[in-house]
Design an enzyme around this catalytic site. Structure first.
Site, PDB file in Angstrom:
ATOM      1  N   GLU A 183      12.990  -1.019  55.682  1.00 18.23           N
ATOM      2  CA  GLU A 183      13.013  -2.456  55.967  1.00 18.23           C
ATOM      3  C   GLU A 183      12.709  -3.275  54.716  1.00 18.23           C
ATOM      4  O   GLU A 183      13.398  -4.238  54.425  1.00 18.23           O
ATOM      5  CB  GLU A 183      12.019  -2.786  57.078  1.00 18.23           C
ATOM      6  CG  GLU A 183      11.974  -4.243  57.468  1.00 18.23           C
ATOM      7  CD  GLU A 183      13.273  -4.758  58.089  1.00 18.23           C
ATOM      8  OE1 GLU A 183      13.452  -5.983  58.101  1.00 18.23           O
ATOM      9  OE2 GLU A 183      14.111  -3.970  58.548  1.00 18.23           O
ATOM     10  N   TYR A 238      19.784   0.565  43.480  1.00 17.56           N
ATOM     11  CA  TYR A 238      20.184   1.455  44.576  1.00 17.56           C
ATOM     12  C   TYR A 238      21.384   2.311  44.188  1.00 17.56           C
ATOM     13  O   TYR A 238      21.446   3.494  44.546  1.00 17.56           O
ATOM     14  CB  TYR A 238      20.469   0.655  45.843  1.00 17.56           C
ATOM     15  CG  TYR A 238      19.248  -0.063  46.386  1.00 17.56           C
ATOM     16  CD1 TYR A 238      17.998   0.557  46.408  1.00 17.56           C
ATOM     17  CD2 TYR A 238      19.340  -1.351  46.886  1.00 17.56           C
ATOM     18  CE1 TYR A 238      16.887  -0.098  46.906  1.00 17.56           C
ATOM     19  CE2 TYR A 238      18.234  -2.006  47.395  1.00 17.56           C
ATOM     20  CZ  TYR A 238      17.003  -1.374  47.396  1.00 17.56           C
ATOM     21  OH  TYR A 238      15.906  -2.028  47.894  1.00 17.56           O
ATOM     22  N   VAL A 278       8.032  -3.876  44.600  1.00 16.57           N
ATOM     23  CA  VAL A 278       7.055  -3.520  43.571  1.00 16.57           C
ATOM     24  C   VAL A 278       6.737  -4.791  42.810  1.00 16.57           C
ATOM     25  O   VAL A 278       7.647  -5.545  42.434  1.00 16.57           O
ATOM     26  CB  VAL A 278       7.606  -2.429  42.618  1.00 16.57           C
ATOM     27  CG1 VAL A 278       6.628  -2.158  41.484  1.00 16.57           C
ATOM     28  CG2 VAL A 278       7.901  -1.148  43.389  1.00 16.57           C
ATOM     29  N   GLY A 289       9.205   3.433  37.416  1.00 18.64           N
ATOM     30  CA  GLY A 289       9.600   4.484  38.342  1.00 18.64           C
ATOM     31  C   GLY A 289       8.959   4.405  39.715  1.00 18.64           C
ATOM     32  O   GLY A 289       9.156   5.301  40.542  1.00 18.64           O
TER      33      GLY A 289
END
Length: 160
Positions: free
Chosen positions: A81, A129, A85, A93
């Site tokens: 969902e 992604y 960061v 990372g």
């Protein structure tokens, strides 16, 4: 360090959700508060789960997720969902480690897949992604019924 969220993480998780909404220029849409998130994550049964990224004892990132079910595969999956960061901890990372932790969770549970949505205009996230090996399902569109339309539909089911 990546770990499952604990009840003590809830205030920070709410802050991270609000920071994500601000980043997505939707801060005014957040209605989440600490009791709601704590109930979703830690009630029995839980409706969601979360992993956190911790640096120096402080939670600086999160992945909030829940289980889905695919009739096509006959197996459950995981829906990511929210992934976030804090900006000063990016490019270390942590985002990748959070997604990897969910992939490991999915595999450990026998899940068929890990899915999520990303805003068209969020090019940094789309690139991130893609670097993970994610496939964008261009032909699929997310639909939503909320607010008054949801109330009207629910009223129909009540027979009124």
């Amino acid at each position: 360090m990546i770990r499952p969220a604990r009840p003590a993480d809830v205030p920070t998780l709410v802050e991270l959700v609000r920071a994500l909404a601000t980043y997505e220029q939707a801060a005014g849409e957040v209605r989440l508060d600490e009791p709601a998130l704590e109930g979703a994550l830690f009630a029995t049964p839980a409706h969601a789960a979360a992993h956190v990224a911790e640096v120096g004892g402080a939670v600086v990132g999160m992945a909030i997720w829940f289980r889905t079910f695919s009739t096509w595969t006959g197996r459950h999956g995981i829906w990511l969902e929210d992934l976030y960061v804090q900006p000063d901890h990016r490019r270390r990372g942590l985002g990748r480690a959070l997604v990897a932790a969910l992939a490991a969770q999915a595999r450990a549970e026998g899940a068929a897949r890990l899915d999520w949505a990303v805003l068209d205009g969020n090019e940094p996230a789309r690139q991130f992604y893609a670097a993970l090996g994610a496939t964008t399902l261009e032909a699929w569109r997310i639909n939503r019924v909320a607010g008054d339309p949801l109330d009207r539909l629910a009223h129909e089911a009540a027979g009124a």
